[in-house]
Design an enzyme around this catalytic site. Sequence first.
Site, PDB file in Angstrom:
ATOM      1  N   HIS A   1       0.846  -1.198   0.000  1.00 43.12           N
ATOM      2  CA  HIS A   1       0.000   0.000   0.000  1.00 43.12           C
ATOM      3  C   HIS A   1       0.878   1.241   0.000  1.00 43.12           C
ATOM      4  O   HIS A   1       1.793   1.366   0.820  1.00 43.12           O
ATOM      5  CB  HIS A   1      -0.919   0.009   1.220  1.00 43.12           C
ATOM      6  N   SER A   2       0.615   2.181  -0.920  1.00 38.23           N
ATOM      7  CA  SER A   2       1.337   3.443  -1.022  1.00 38.23           C
ATOM      8  C   SER A   2       2.835   3.167  -1.200  1.00 38.23           C
ATOM      9  O   SER A   2       3.219   2.519  -2.169  1.00 38.23           O
ATOM     10  CB  SER A   2       1.032   4.312   0.192  1.00 38.23           C
ATOM     11  N   MET A   3       3.700   3.630  -0.300  1.00 36.36           N
ATOM     12  CA  MET A   3       5.119   3.315  -0.427  1.00 36.36           C
ATOM     13  C   MET A   3       5.334   1.810  -0.517  1.00 36.36           C
ATOM     14  O   MET A   3       6.225   1.337  -1.237  1.00 36.36           O
ATOM     15  CB  MET A   3       5.911   3.871   0.758  1.00 36.36           C
ATOM     16  N   SER A  52      -1.489  -0.958  -4.173  1.00 38.89           N
ATOM     17  CA  SER A  52      -2.601  -0.141  -3.703  1.00 38.89           C
ATOM     18  C   SER A  52      -2.158   1.302  -3.453  1.00 38.89           C
ATOM     19  O   SER A  52      -1.120   1.540  -2.818  1.00 38.89           O
ATOM     20  CB  SER A  52      -3.155  -0.742  -2.402  1.00 38.89           C
ATOM     21  N   HIS A  91      -6.840   8.104   0.140  1.00 36.71           N
ATOM     22  CA  HIS A  91      -5.588   7.360   0.110  1.00 36.71           C
ATOM     23  C   HIS A  91      -5.628   6.138   1.015  1.00 36.71           C
ATOM     24  O   HIS A  91      -5.030   5.106   0.707  1.00 36.71           O
ATOM     25  CB  HIS A  91      -4.447   8.296   0.539  1.00 36.71           C
TER      26      HIS A  91
END
Length: 253
Positions: A78-80, A107, A213
């Site tokens: 997820h994200s980073m 994601s 986010h």
Amino acid sequence: MTSAPLTLLCLPNAGGSAAMYHRWKRLLPDWLTVLPMELPGRGHLGSQPLVSDYDAMVTQLASDYLALPPGRYALFGHSMGGLLAYGLAQRLSLSVAGRAPCALLVSASAAPTCRNPVVGDLRDGALIAEMRKQGGTPEEAFASEELMQMVLPVMRADYQVCASFQHDARRQPLALPLHVFAGRSDHNTPQQMAAWHHETQASFSLHWFDGGHFYLRDAPQEALLMHTIERLLHTNRIERTGAAIVLAGQEMV
């Protein structure tokens, strides 16, 4: 039909830890083993120094994975964590025979070719403002000086990890299915998310969820995400299907 056993290695967002995935162990079926991967400087690896370089982080993650017993697995980030999962998939696919993942799931992370510049000001105030912008952190957490003293160094290192990422256009696209998940209200644009399809030679899908986010912290959206992941990782769902692209449920060739 029962699916063959599979391990889902999960990587957290900037400032996060493996703990964010613990509840997934109860939400996904028995044939899918959730294995959160902890990053240096947090959780049970809290005594290790923080890593602030992308390549160094991917190298350590690859070493951690190769220390595990071999088996069939997929990567989720997820994200980073999505950016790290992408680098890990590249590293294990290209350099370690027989240890490539069967699928990559990303994601809330913009595609490598069209990422926004990482915030340049890494002082405490700027990091706190960025955390508020991203959402996902309870407002009362910002009032705790002790908590911020723990969180901000981790956030700073993680933002440096993201800033040090460099896309290598010479690399071949991955030869495995790539599935992308995004919140409709996130700052990442549909174009940034759809551009992930350039990173695979196999099947691609893009799935949208209500929220921003951190859409996956909303219980109904988390349940929908779990259902989607289960469906995608079922044995019959991860066969390589050429260059077909699935966007919002509509197949495009």
